[in-house]
Motif scaffolding. Structure first.
Motif, PDB file in Angstrom:
ATOM      1  N   VAL A   1     152.329  30.397  51.242  1.00 32.20           N
ATOM      2  CA  VAL A   1     151.954  31.504  50.362  1.00 32.20           C
ATOM      3  C   VAL A   1     153.129  32.451  50.156  1.00 32.20           C
ATOM      4  N   ILE A   2     153.963  32.585  51.171  1.00 32.02           N
ATOM      5  CA  ILE A   2     155.097  33.509  51.080  1.00 32.02           C
ATOM      6  C   ILE A   2     156.327  32.817  50.487  1.00 32.02           C
ATOM      7  N   LEU A   3     156.713  31.698  51.091  1.00 31.06           N
ATOM      8  CA  LEU A   3     158.013  31.114  50.804  1.00 31.06           C
ATOM      9  C   LEU A   3     158.112  30.451  49.433  1.00 31.06           C
ATOM     10  N   VAL A   4     157.165  29.569  49.108  1.00 33.77           N
ATOM     11  CA  VAL A   4     157.260  28.799  47.864  1.00 33.77           C
ATOM     12  C   VAL A   4     157.248  29.699  46.619  1.00 33.77           C
ATOM     13  N   PRO A   5     156.292  30.637  46.476  1.00 30.85           N
ATOM     14  CA  PRO A   5     156.311  31.497  45.283  1.00 30.85           C
ATOM     15  C   PRO A   5     157.565  32.366  45.194  1.00 30.85           C
ATOM     16  N   VAL A   6     158.062  32.837  46.340  1.00 27.21           N
ATOM     17  CA  VAL A   6     159.273  33.654  46.325  1.00 27.21           C
ATOM     18  C   VAL A   6     160.457  32.834  45.824  1.00 27.21           C
ATOM     19  N   LEU A   7     160.597  31.614  46.312  1.00 28.24           N
ATOM     20  CA  LEU A   7     161.685  30.741  45.851  1.00 28.24           C
ATOM     21  C   LEU A   7     161.559  30.449  44.358  1.00 28.24           C
ATOM     22  N   LEU A   8     160.319  30.283  43.890  1.00 29.58           N
ATOM     23  CA  LEU A   8     160.095  30.049  42.464  1.00 29.58           C
ATOM     24  C   LEU A   8     160.512  31.266  41.648  1.00 29.58           C
ATOM     25  N   GLY A   9     160.143  32.452  42.119  1.00 28.21           N
ATOM     26  CA  GLY A   9     160.535  33.675  41.424  1.00 28.21           C
ATOM     27  C   GLY A   9     162.040  33.855  41.382  1.00 28.21           C
ATOM     28  N   MET A  10     162.706  33.559  42.489  1.00 28.37           N
ATOM     29  CA  MET A  10     164.164  33.664  42.526  1.00 28.37           C
ATOM     30  C   MET A  10     164.814  32.668  41.572  1.00 28.37           C
ATOM     31  N   ALA A  11     164.247  31.464  41.496  1.00 28.92           N
ATOM     32  CA  ALA A  11     164.787  30.454  40.586  1.00 28.92           C
ATOM     33  C   ALA A  11     164.626  30.896  39.130  1.00 28.92           C
ATOM     34  N   LEU A  12     163.482  31.493  38.806  1.00 28.03           N
ATOM     35  CA  LEU A  12     163.260  31.990  37.448  1.00 28.03           C
ATOM     36  C   LEU A  12     164.235  33.104  37.110  1.00 28.03           C
ATOM     37  N   ARG A  13     164.506  33.977  38.083  1.00 25.54           N
ATOM     38  CA  ARG A  13     165.451  35.063  37.827  1.00 25.54           C
ATOM     39  C   ARG A  13     166.856  34.512  37.572  1.00 25.54           C
ATOM     40  N   ALA A  14     167.244  33.512  38.361  1.00 28.01           N
ATOM     41  CA  ALA A  14     168.573  32.921  38.183  1.00 28.01           C
ATOM     42  C   ALA A  14     168.692  32.209  36.844  1.00 28.01           C
ATOM     43  N   LYS A  15     167.587  31.577  36.393  1.00 31.02           N
ATOM     44  CA  LYS A  15     167.612  30.807  35.151  1.00 31.02           C
ATOM     45  C   LYS A  15     167.407  31.692  33.934  1.00 31.02           C
ATOM     46  N   PHE A  16     166.528  32.684  34.071  1.00 27.69           N
ATOM     47  CA  PHE A  16     166.212  33.581  32.942  1.00 27.69           C
ATOM     48  C   PHE A  16     166.335  35.033  33.403  1.00 27.69           C
ATOM     49  N   PRO A  17     167.553  35.558  33.518  1.00 23.85           N
ATOM     50  CA  PRO A  17     167.759  36.905  34.067  1.00 23.85           C
ATOM     51  C   PRO A  17     167.055  38.011  33.277  1.00 23.85           C
ATOM     52  N   LYS A  18     166.900  37.828  31.963  1.00 27.42           N
ATOM     53  CA  LYS A  18     166.228  38.860  31.171  1.00 27.42           C
ATOM     54  C   LYS A  18     164.732  38.915  31.450  1.00 27.42           C
ATOM     55  N   LEU A  19     164.204  37.855  32.019  1.00 27.95           N
ATOM     56  CA  LEU A  19     162.774  37.812  32.314  1.00 27.95           C
ATOM     57  C   LEU A  19     162.390  38.896  33.318  1.00 27.95           C
ATOM     58  N   THR A  20     163.281  39.147  34.277  1.00 25.22           N
ATOM     59  CA  THR A  20     163.000  40.162  35.296  1.00 25.22           C
ATOM     60  C   THR A  20     162.787  41.526  34.658  1.00 25.22           C
ATOM     61  N   ILE A  21     163.644  41.877  33.721  1.00 23.03           N
ATOM     62  CA  ILE A  21     163.537  43.171  33.056  1.00 23.03           C
ATOM     63  C   ILE A  21     162.248  43.265  32.249  1.00 23.03           C
ATOM     64  N   THR A  22     161.874  42.166  31.625  1.00 21.29           N
ATOM     65  CA  THR A  22     160.696  42.162  30.752  1.00 21.29           C
ATOM     66  C   THR A  22     159.392  42.327  31.517  1.00 21.29           C
ATOM     67  N   ILE A  23     159.269  41.620  32.633  1.00 21.36           N
ATOM     68  CA  ILE A  23     157.970  41.603  33.307  1.00 21.36           C
ATOM     69  C   ILE A  23     157.942  42.395  34.609  1.00 21.36           C
ATOM     70  N   SER A  24     159.032  43.087  34.943  1.00 24.57           N
ATOM     71  CA  SER A  24     159.075  43.825  36.206  1.00 24.57           C
ATOM     72  C   SER A  24     157.984  44.889  36.281  1.00 24.57           C
ATOM     73  N   ARG A  25     157.888  45.710  35.247  1.00 26.99           N
ATOM     74  CA  ARG A  25     156.883  46.775  35.267  1.00 26.99           C
ATOM     75  C   ARG A  25     155.456  46.227  35.232  1.00 26.99           C
ATOM     76  N   PRO A  26     155.132  45.252  34.357  1.00 29.22           N
ATOM     77  CA  PRO A  26     153.777  44.678  34.392  1.00 29.22           C
ATOM     78  C   PRO A  26     153.414  44.082  35.755  1.00 29.22           C
ATOM     79  N   MET A  27     154.370  43.452  36.411  1.00 29.14           N
ATOM     80  CA  MET A  27     154.094  42.880  37.724  1.00 29.14           C
ATOM     81  C   MET A  27     153.819  43.967  38.744  1.00 29.14           C
ATOM     82  N   ARG A  28     154.514  45.078  38.648  1.00 26.20           N
ATOM     83  CA  ARG A  28     154.284  46.193  39.574  1.00 26.20           C
ATOM     84  C   ARG A  28     152.887  46.777  39.361  1.00 26.20           C
TER      85      ARG A  28
END
Length: 296
Positions: free
Chosen positions: A144-171
């Motif tokens: 529950v902790i490790l796999v989703p975190v690694l997936l999120g990190m991979a998405l950030r590395a692949k699509f850096p603008k995605l973090t800016i777009t969805i950071s506030r909605p995720m919070r």
């Protein structure tokens, strides 16, 4: 409905939240954390030694009934979990430190939790039958902790603008989930709250507040920066009640031993939220914080 929520919906929600947290992290964040082993040692020492000692002292001073005393010791011996990472995410803690501590603490707990609970059973109940950790529960916690975190990190590395777009909605989603978890916990235990609080409420309040206070102030006094101290307070102050309840009911076969963890769930969300708000309103520097603590 409860079983569906805990078995399926809650892990899925936590996995989604962990992926959102992963979007905030980079590999170099973890490398940076291991450049400062002092904070890791302080947090683990506080979690494994100071808090279990505090829980034992509370059991003795308040003269808790034996089964409830074992339950409080079980709670103190339980690791931090996804909720600790979530609070650190919301209140500007060092997320990489949180994930590192959660991983290390969960692994160490496989060995320390049975040891602490066995000692508690022998001391409070004169029970010499040893227990073992539910391996599948620990594996689930890692997943529950490790796999989703690694997936999120991979998405950030692949699509850096995605973090800016969805950071506030995720919070916002994270805050909404915390509120929903708290309401669910209150509704689930509404018929037993008065009875539970009368027997174990004071002990869990003292333990919950002390955990957060020690988890934040001790690192500051030992020269740890504020952001890492925030990560420590949530990692140290928020225990994985799911593990405690699972061990109490599934392994020890006793619902009474699970009561402290059930009450602590409600207290935990309340205190952690208030403590986080308090930290968010602070506008003093680290040196000023350390000086104020030294003056106490």
């Amino acid at each position: 409905m409860d079983s569906v929520f805990f078995v399926f919906l809650l892990p899925v929600l936590l996995a989604i939240l962990m992926m959102g947290l992963g979007l905030e992290l980079r590999v170099k964040d973890f490398i940076r954390v291991f450049n400062y082993p002092k904070v890791i040692f302080i947090a683990l020492f506080t979690q494994l030694i100071l808090l279990t000692s505090l829980a034992f002292l509370i059991c003795i001073v308040l003269n808790l009934p034996p089964l409830l005393a074992v339950g409080l010791m079980l709670l103190a011996a339980s690791p931090g979990g996804p909720t600790a990472n979530l609070f650190s995410y919301l209140y500007k803690g060092d997320l990489a430190l949180n994930f590192t501590l959660t991983t290390l603490n969960t692994f160490i707990t496989i060995f320390t939790l049975p040891f602490i609970v066995n000692l508690s059973l022998q001391f409070f109940l004169s029970n010499d039958e040893p227990i073992t950790m539910p391996a599948m529960k620990m594996v689930q916690l890692f997943l529950v902790i490790l796999v989703p975190v690694l997936l999120g990190m991979a998405l950030r590395a692949k699509f850096p603008k995605l973090t800016i777009t969805i950071s506030r909605p995720m919070r916002v989603f994270a805050i909404s989930c915390l509120i929903a978890f708290f309401v669910f916990a209150v509704i689930r235990e509404r018929y037993n709250l008065l009875e539970y609080f009368s027997s174990i409420g004071v002990a869990t309040v003292i333990f919950g507040f002390s955990s957060l206070f020690i988890g934040y102030c001790l690192p500051l006094l030992l020269g740890i920066p504020d952001r890492q101290a925030r990560a420590c307070t949530f990692e140290v102050g928020i225990h994985n009640t799911a593990v405690a309840i699972t061990v109490a009911i599934s392994v020890l076969g006793n619902n009474t031993i699970a009561i402290p963890a059930g009450i602590y769930t409600i207290i935990m969300y309340t205190f952690a939220t208030l403590f986080g708000i308090f930290l968010s309103r602070q506008r003093i520097t680290y040196q000023e914080s350390k000086q104020r603590l030294s003056d106490l």
